[in-house]
Scaffold this active site. Structure first.
Site, short mmCIF file in Angstrom:
data_model
loop_
_atom_site.label_atom_id
_atom_site.label_comp_id
_atom_site.label_asym_id
_atom_site.label_seq_id
_atom_site.Cartn_x
_atom_site.Cartn_y
_atom_site.Cartn_z
N LYS A 7 -11.06 6.56 11.32
CA LYS A 7 -10.14 6.24 10.30
C LYS A 7 -10.44 5.37 9.54
O LYS A 7 -11.03 4.37 9.89
CB LYS A 7 -8.76 6.09 10.59
CG LYS A 7 -7.64 5.89 9.72
CD LYS A 7 -6.36 5.09 10.16
CE LYS A 7 -5.39 4.61 9.12
NZ LYS A 7 -4.42 3.97 9.61
N LYS A 63 -2.43 -7.23 18.45
CA LYS A 63 -3.02 -8.70 18.08
C LYS A 63 -2.79 -9.38 19.40
O LYS A 63 -4.11 -10.10 19.71
CB LYS A 63 -2.38 -9.46 17.28
CG LYS A 63 -2.28 -8.73 15.67
CD LYS A 63 -3.36 -9.43 14.93
CE LYS A 63 -4.04 -8.56 13.81
NZ LYS A 63 -3.79 -8.33 12.61
N LYS A 84 -10.00 -0.91 6.42
CA LYS A 84 -10.71 -2.41 6.34
C LYS A 84 -11.09 -2.85 7.62
O LYS A 84 -12.10 -3.73 7.90
CB LYS A 84 -10.13 -3.11 5.23
CG LYS A 84 -8.66 -3.83 5.67
CD LYS A 84 -8.05 -4.61 4.53
CE LYS A 84 -6.80 -4.68 4.77
NZ LYS A 84 -5.87 -3.62 4.65
P1 ADP Z 1 -6.21 -0.67 6.37
O1 ADP Z 1 -6.06 0.16 7.69
O2 ADP Z 1 -7.45 -0.63 5.59
O3 ADP Z 1 -5.79 -2.24 6.69
P2 ADP Z 1 -3.50 -0.70 5.35
O4 ADP Z 1 -2.92 -0.54 6.75
O5 ADP Z 1 -3.31 -1.81 4.66
O6 ADP Z 1 -4.88 -0.14 5.47
O7 ADP Z 1 -2.76 0.76 4.55
C1 ADP Z 1 -2.06 0.72 3.29
C2 ADP Z 1 -1.46 2.06 3.39
O8 ADP Z 1 -2.57 3.06 3.12
C3 ADP Z 1 -0.73 2.64 4.63
O9 ADP Z 1 0.29 3.27 4.09
C4 ADP Z 1 -1.58 3.70 5.19
O10 ADP Z 1 -0.76 4.68 5.73
C5 ADP Z 1 -2.54 4.22 4.10
N1 ADP Z 1 -3.70 4.41 4.61
C6 ADP Z 1 -4.72 3.47 4.97
N2 ADP Z 1 -5.70 3.95 5.57
C7 ADP Z 1 -5.67 5.57 5.53
C8 ADP Z 1 -6.55 6.33 5.95
N3 ADP Z 1 -7.58 6.33 6.45
N4 ADP Z 1 -6.03 7.88 5.72
C9 ADP Z 1 -4.90 7.91 5.22
N5 ADP Z 1 -4.03 6.82 4.97
C10 ADP Z 1 -4.34 5.55 4.98
#
Ligand code: ADP
Length: 339
Positions: free
Chosen positions: A205, A123, A208
């Site tokens: 990947k 950040k 969000k």
């Molecule tokens: P984002 O990247 O959308 O903010 P988060 O960081 O909140 O998602 O992810 C929550 C959980 O989902 C974590 O344990 C993460 O490892 C899993 N996760 C998020 N995006 C992916 C992805 N594209 N592939 C596999 N696992 C994911």
């Protein structure tokens, strides 16, 4: 002498804990990377799953969005098969003891350790105002785990560093206040089955933060539009294609059974099968895969008081468990309570 490693947590009952961020709509990456495993674990172990609304406040200051996302996480988990009779699902903020423990942990954490935090550094590098909440995020996360006596934490690779801070804190606490005893367990990462990174519609990947997600419960035109927008190369329809380098196939692989996967892979390699065909197959697979859950989610959305009851009861169990561990912590650290 046996060289079998001893389990340092042998004197504690196995407890699985995991927090879920209510900072956006849950997507296919979240499902295959985390939720599916959470659902499997909640069946097998005493576990505490909580919606980390305090953590979400480090990046989200929109009350309506926070309320909606928090409730939606509960709806999604229940629709996807979380059974509140088996484990607890609740809101982080319904267990105030977690902030009490976090404060104690602040006093045990060197600032230099937090300065090395990956998300905090990211950040700052992006020039965003990193608030003190974001700086202290790993401490609240450690409190989240240890307040329930968590011994096992399902983690993605991105979360390993934060679990290290939690383990360090538990060991430091035990060294300083345990008089040779372990007051707190030192939680272990729960190694999930090999979870591939789920690609988003642009091939990066799915996340969000990249705006490239397909929501678990997207439906109708919105779902179709997203699936049809998945980026592919420009190999003409009639030519053979390599399924293993295709974003559409990477998603098909997650939804299809072995026979279907082989059938589609063979069609890719044979030629005469365009990316439009592949996307149609994927759309059908997604719809079928979540059909039951989608129906359940509609029913639950029409019965919000049931969902609130689940969260209330989960919170009650969470507070009960938290009080047991907090009492242990207060006593060992010398905090006198007179109420
Ligand atoms: P984002 O990247 O959308 O903010 P988060 O960081 O909140 O998602 O992810 C929550 C959980 O989902 C974590 O344990 C993460 O490892 C899993 N996760 C998020 N995006 C992916 C992805 N594209 N592939 C596999 N696992 C994911």
């Amino acid at each position: 002498m046996s060289d079998t490693p001893t389990n340092p947590n042998a004197s504690f009952s196995p407890i699985v804990v995991s927090g879920i961020q209510p900072s956006g709509t849950l997507h296919l990456g979240n499902y295959f990377g985390a939720i599916r495993q959470h659902i499997a674990l909640h069946d097998a172990f005493e576990s505490y799953f909580f919606i980390v609304n305090y953590h979400a406040l480090t990046t989200l200051h929109d009350p309506e969005a926070l309320r909606t996302y928090s409730f939606d996480v509960a709806l999604d988990y229940l629709a996807l098969g979380f059974d509140p009779e088996k484990s607890s699902l609740f809101l982080q903020s319904d267990v105030p003891q977690v902030n009490e423990l976090a404060w104690i942990f602040y006093t045990l954490t060197p600032v230099s350790q937090l300065e090395k935090g990956v998300s905090y550094k990211d950040k700052v590098a992006q020039g965003l105002g990193a608030n003190a909440g974001l700086f202290n995020y790993p401490i609240l996360q450690a409190a989240d785990i240890l307040i329930y006596g968590g011994t096992r934490v399902p983690v993605g690779a991105d979360q390993k560093q934060n679990l290290e801070i939690c383990r360090d804190l538990a060991m430091r606490f035990n060294d300083r206040f345990g008089s040779g005893e372990m007051i707190l367990p030192v939680p272990e990462p729960y190694i999930l089955d090999d979870v591939a990174v789920v690609p988003g519609v642009d091939g990066r990947k799915m996340s969000k933060s990249y705006g490239n997600t397909i929501g678990i419960f997207d439906e109708g035109k919105a779902l179709k539009k997203k699936v049809m927008s998945i980026v592919t190369d420009s190999t003409p329809l009639e030519e053979p294609k390599d399924p293993d380098t295709c974003n559409v196939f990477a998603l098909i692989r997650l939804f299809a059974d072995d026979a279907k996967r082989e059938e589609i892979a063979a069609a890719y390699r044979a030629g005469g099968f365009g990316y439009g065909h592949a996307k149609k197959e994927l759309l059908g697979l997604i719809i079928a895969y979540f059909a039951e859950a989608r129906e359940r989610r509609h029913e639950l959305a029409n019965n919000p008081s049931y969902v609130e009851d689940v969260l209330r009861e989960g919170g009650r169990k969470g507070r009960e468990q938290a009080e047991v561990w907090m009492t242990r912590v207060r006593e060992s650290i010398g905090l006198i309570t007179t109420y």
